[in-house]
Design an enzyme around this catalytic site. Structure first.
Site, PDB file in Angstrom:
ATOM      1  CG  PHE A  49      32.263  38.070  39.227  1.00  0.00           C
ATOM      2  CD1 PHE A  49      32.986  39.252  39.158  1.00  0.00           C
ATOM      3  CD2 PHE A  49      31.202  37.881  38.347  1.00  0.00           C
ATOM      4  CE1 PHE A  49      32.655  40.234  38.229  1.00  0.00           C
ATOM      5  CE2 PHE A  49      30.860  38.860  37.425  1.00  0.00           C
ATOM      6  CZ  PHE A  49      31.587  40.047  37.366  1.00  0.00           C
ATOM      7  CD  GLU A  50      38.653  36.590  43.884  1.00  0.00           C
ATOM      8  OE1 GLU A  50      39.344  37.083  42.997  1.00  0.00           O
ATOM      9  OE2 GLU A  50      39.029  36.481  45.064  1.00  0.00           O
ATOM     10  CB  ALA A  51      32.766  35.782  45.704  1.00  0.00           C
TER      11      ALA A  51
END
Lengths: 256, 340, 340, 256
Positions: A49-51
């Site tokens: 996930f990009e976070a």
């Protein structure tokens, strides 16, 4: 076995995620497809996930790509630059995007409708990480309903790059070589991209969907694969897993 | 031995400012160095204060702010609410997946410009009507951005530079409405987009643990806060709880923000509410839904803001309006996946 | 609103390759991407192997290598010794404070070129005679570098770029004998030095804990290993001990190297000996002193190497030659500041 | 009270490190000076090491700037880029360097003797972090014995930048504004840098050291401060602390 459009799209999308590949997903249908793939075919599909969440054992569908589910019993709880740099370095095979408009080259608009950036007719969230993932991952996939407003000749704003203006355009723009749109999975068909022209080419039509229906729901001219097939419908096993394990509360599959 | 130097002679290249977006902050690394030298507190002194005081003294109308966390995850909500109560105006915002934070600031009419990677939406929860209206009416001016570009702009500042080369945005309208410049690699000739360093006037970050000097620990993902903390000219920390300095020294590899980056630190239990705080409490989806619903009717929304923000004195009173400890305990149970 | 865009028009600037040093590795980020796509193992499969095997199969004569740790701190000594036994030749080396590691490789006549930030010395311990001789005779060719430049060159690679701008080396002879290029900032016009990304053929890192897939934890300072692990085309990990995957998942924020960066992982207890391994064992200053002393006489040194490296089969046997567990336990006591 | 040259230099150097400033030090005399400052005058002097240690409670003199003492009960155990970027960002007040040669502008050679880089007469370790610290910290200090070979008109190799060729040269080279050499502390005197010419200027001579001795031990022309003073010798308290607490095993002070 009966299924709705969303279930169909998720099942079809999940089959493209082969075992031991790495995928960056957002929330919603892409995440459901990745979870389904993991449970059905690709137990070691690596979800990021990009976070910052890397390889979680997802206890349930995340609400945000930054919520604590995205790194629940994960292999790593990192950061946004860590994930984006992993993409930029060429280690991420797949990503999934959505959008309000898409053109024949797979360029996506998730920013605005209208022609005045200062006063848009409709404002959407914008790129978020979409432009980054479409630029930096090897293969970009889309899950989207298909209609002529959405599949349009000219999109109002290119938020995320597909093949831009056609062959060679990504490379000319400075984007990584050999990256770009891979599949578009709609409620009507599965679309790939013609190797020569980089234009959308229908690869399979969904069961009981007429070619003409697809044409009517597309605002530009589609190419058609020589070996056009009928999409393999969701299997009872896929549906069972999707409904009982992946999305038991029907957050996603209830939307169709 | 092979020599991979492709260019051994001097050569001229072209820098193309392809983005028409404004640069809301000064990327100059020299000026930032001077600021840090003269204004960053090197003193390891107690910096515990109150939200009221810090918003009054450290955030001025017109400032450009960077908010830690990720929209509704580990967001410094107490400081944002106080900004509304004190009526802060004309702020600039770094909008990397700005969701509930953006919504709050728009509700208070606090911002007028934004580096926009992701705004107006709340991810899977839907779109904010007031946030959309603020953008569609031109009340908030935008420079287009992406999450990666924005995090790398923080990183450029954190590294003490004025720019970084990146490989995203290229070829799109996002680039055209950004503030980036096309350039090329000195070694390979490859095309890059240069993004300007982002040194916000104020950074605000909510953390799990801090000592009174400002040494901070965060559990779980960092998002972009390791870089925001270093990029910000002034840095405000809210923390779930204070811990003794001795606790910090017990595991120094956990210190993500050392004290000399921090200007003020405030203990705010449940300070990320209604967002998610990893290992502490899950997001309050009902309250976030109530926000979105209230936005649909101006009168109802005014009343909603009065009840939860303007009509209360501080963050603890806000927590009372949403059900107090009983509700918070439910969210804690939910976060920790405990079956009731 | 102020607009900090200084340059809104296209302009030409000059790139000046001011460094005459060679570029020993290809900084091309596109080629690295292709390599990572095709050759980096995405499979989360067991990668446990032996030092013998990995040195044989993953390190070829002529490769350019990057060594984790810091000279005689958390250094992957077992792999270095095996490189000597297998007679590896003509290697390139990234020399950021390369102390005992440099000394070992020179003793085996393994390297012929080096990006040299710090070599031939052992910090407070003095200088290595054989290392000096190797450089003074021209046996090892050097490109001048600094610790920061080298760590930023790894970082450029770790970010998937081909260069980074830096503010060191400028104006000095270090710059003249480096491989850097003078350029300027697209936003401020400030002068920068561009350093080329460094993607070593092989990275070798010793860690505290790893699972069999290669997910790694390091305690204490990272030095440059977070970036070296990402920059290296092939990555070899030695670990003090294996832990179950479940252990890694218990605290995912401790995972500094995720499995998909790792090509091989080997359990080597006391694998950083005679260097310091934080929280485990202190450096063996007596043994390091004996090395430096032995170097002064070629015959004695030959005998020394025979006794400790060439004459033993593996690292465990090396540990026997220095006093085995009794000596190691002393170093453990010393590391943990336990009064005897 | 009797003292040797090393003790004198360490005591003098320590007095320049004011409380609540940040200093990056190496091993040896600089580290001893920082430890002494912390114990005598500047309890909250913040000591950093370039390999990543930040604010340790040093239990003893480190042997390496990367050994475990450098982050013993520290405020942070970080990384080399973290420390170097903190310097580049302008947060570090002081650093301390040594070297084989130094010129009137404070340029330092720690790389080689000779005129052929490919085959140096004598090779030293090179920059390590010295060039970086001299480039990026605000004020560079040196502790070094003084003799005409070491204090020389033209050094064989500029490893780390002082004021380069004089006023404005650092800025022209692209180095950070207002940074540069600050004090050189030798066994004979304390030297500052003339604001106008950026050349070395003697500020105080050590007790019983003649001006001529200093001149004889310098290979270039020194400037002399108008208010030239006699260096304040180590106090009994300083010496006691240095000998008993900072360096009880005489690792450093035993070298003189």
């Amino acid at each position: 076995m009966e299924y709705n459009d969303m279930e169909l799209m998720i099942c079809l999308a999940s089959r493209y995620l082969e075992d031991n590949s790495i995928v960056v997903v957002g929330t919603g249908a892409p995440c459901a497809a990745a979870m389904l793939a993991q449970k059905m075919y690709s137990p070691r599909l690596m979800i990021m996930f990009e976070a910052g969440g890397i390889g979680p054992m997802l206890p349930s569908m995340p609400i945000s790509v930054g919520d604590s589910r995205t790194f629940y019993r994960a292999l790593a709880a990192s950061s946004m630059p860590e994930v984006m740099e992993t993409c930029q370095r060429g280690l991420v095979d797949y990503t999934f995007l959505g959008g309000a408009q898409i053109d024949q080259y797979g360029n996506i608009n998730s920013t605005m409708i209208g022609d005045d950036h200062e006063k848009p007719k409709v404002r959407f969230p914008g790129s978020g990480g979409a432009n980054d993932l479409a630029s930096l991952c090897w293969k970009t996939m889309m899950i989207t309903p298909q209609d002529p407003q959405r599949f349009t000749e000219k999109i109002d704003f290119i938020t995320s790059p597909g093949y831009l203006t056609g062959p060679g355009a990504r490379e000319k723009a400075g984007l990584p070589k050999d990256s770009g749109p891979y599949k578009v999975i709609t409620n009507l068909c599965v679309i790939g991209f013609d190797e020569e022209t980089k234009r959308m080419k229908v690869e399979s039509t969904h069961p009981s969907i007429e070619k003409q229906t697809i044409i009517d729901n597309t605002g530009f001219e589609l190419l058609w694969a020589d070996d056009l097939t009928i999409s393999e419908p969701p299997s009872p096993e896929e549906l069972k897993c999707l409904r009982e394990e992946v999305d038991p509360y029907k957050y996603i599959i209830g939307r169709a | 031995m092979e020599n991979f130097n492709k260019y051994t002679e001097e050569r001229t290249v072209t820098y193309k400012p392809t983005g028409t977006g404004k640069l809301y902050t000064d990327p100059d690394a020299e000026k930032a160095r001077e600021y840090f030298r003269d204004k960053k507190p090197r003193k390891m002194v107690e910096k515990a204060t109150t939200v009221e005081k810090v918003v009054k003294e450290m955030i001025s109308d017109g400032d450009y702010i960077g908010i830690g966390g990720f929209g509704a995850n580990r967001t410094p909500v107490a400081v944002l609410h106080e900004m509304l109560r004190q009526g802060k105006k004309n702020l600039g915002l770094a909008g990397h997946t700005a969701t509930h934070d953006f919504q709050i600031l728009v509700a208070g009419n606090c911002i007028n410009r934004c580096d926009a990677a992701y705004i107006v939406g709340l991810e899977a929860r839907g779109l904010s009507k007031i946030a959309r209206k603020a953008v569609e009416s031109g009340t908030v001016e935008l420079c287009e951005m992406t999450n990666a570009s924005l995090t790398w702009r923080y990183k450029a500042a954190a590294m003490g530079l004025s720019f970084l080369p990146v490989r995203c945005m290229l070829g799109t309208d996002t680039e055209k409405f950004s503030n980036a410049v096309e350039m090329e690699c000195p070694f390979t000739g490859a095309k890059y987009l240069a993004v300007p360093a982002l040194y916000p006037d104020v950074g605000i970050i909510h953390v799990h643990r801090a000592d009174v000097y400002g040494n901070c620990q965060i559990d779980g993902i960092m998002i972009a806060d390791q870089d925001l903390a270093r990029a910000a000219k002034r840095l405000i920390i809210t923390t779930e709880r204070f811990v003794p300095n001795e606790y910090i020294r017990r595991d120094p590899s956990k210190t993500i923000i050392p004290y000399y980056l921090v200007d003020a630190v405030i203990e705010v239990p449940f300070g990320g509410y209604p967002g998610n705080m990893a290992y502490e409490y899950f997001s309050d989806e009902e309250h976030l839904k109530a926000w979105l619903k209230a936005e649909k009717d101006p009168d109802e929304f005014k009343e909603f803001l009065q009840r939860h923000i303007y009509g209360v004195k501080n963050f603890n009173e806000y927590l009372d309006t949403i059900g107090g400890m009983s509700r918070l305990q439910e969210l804690r149970i939910q976060e920790n996946l405990i079956e009731k």
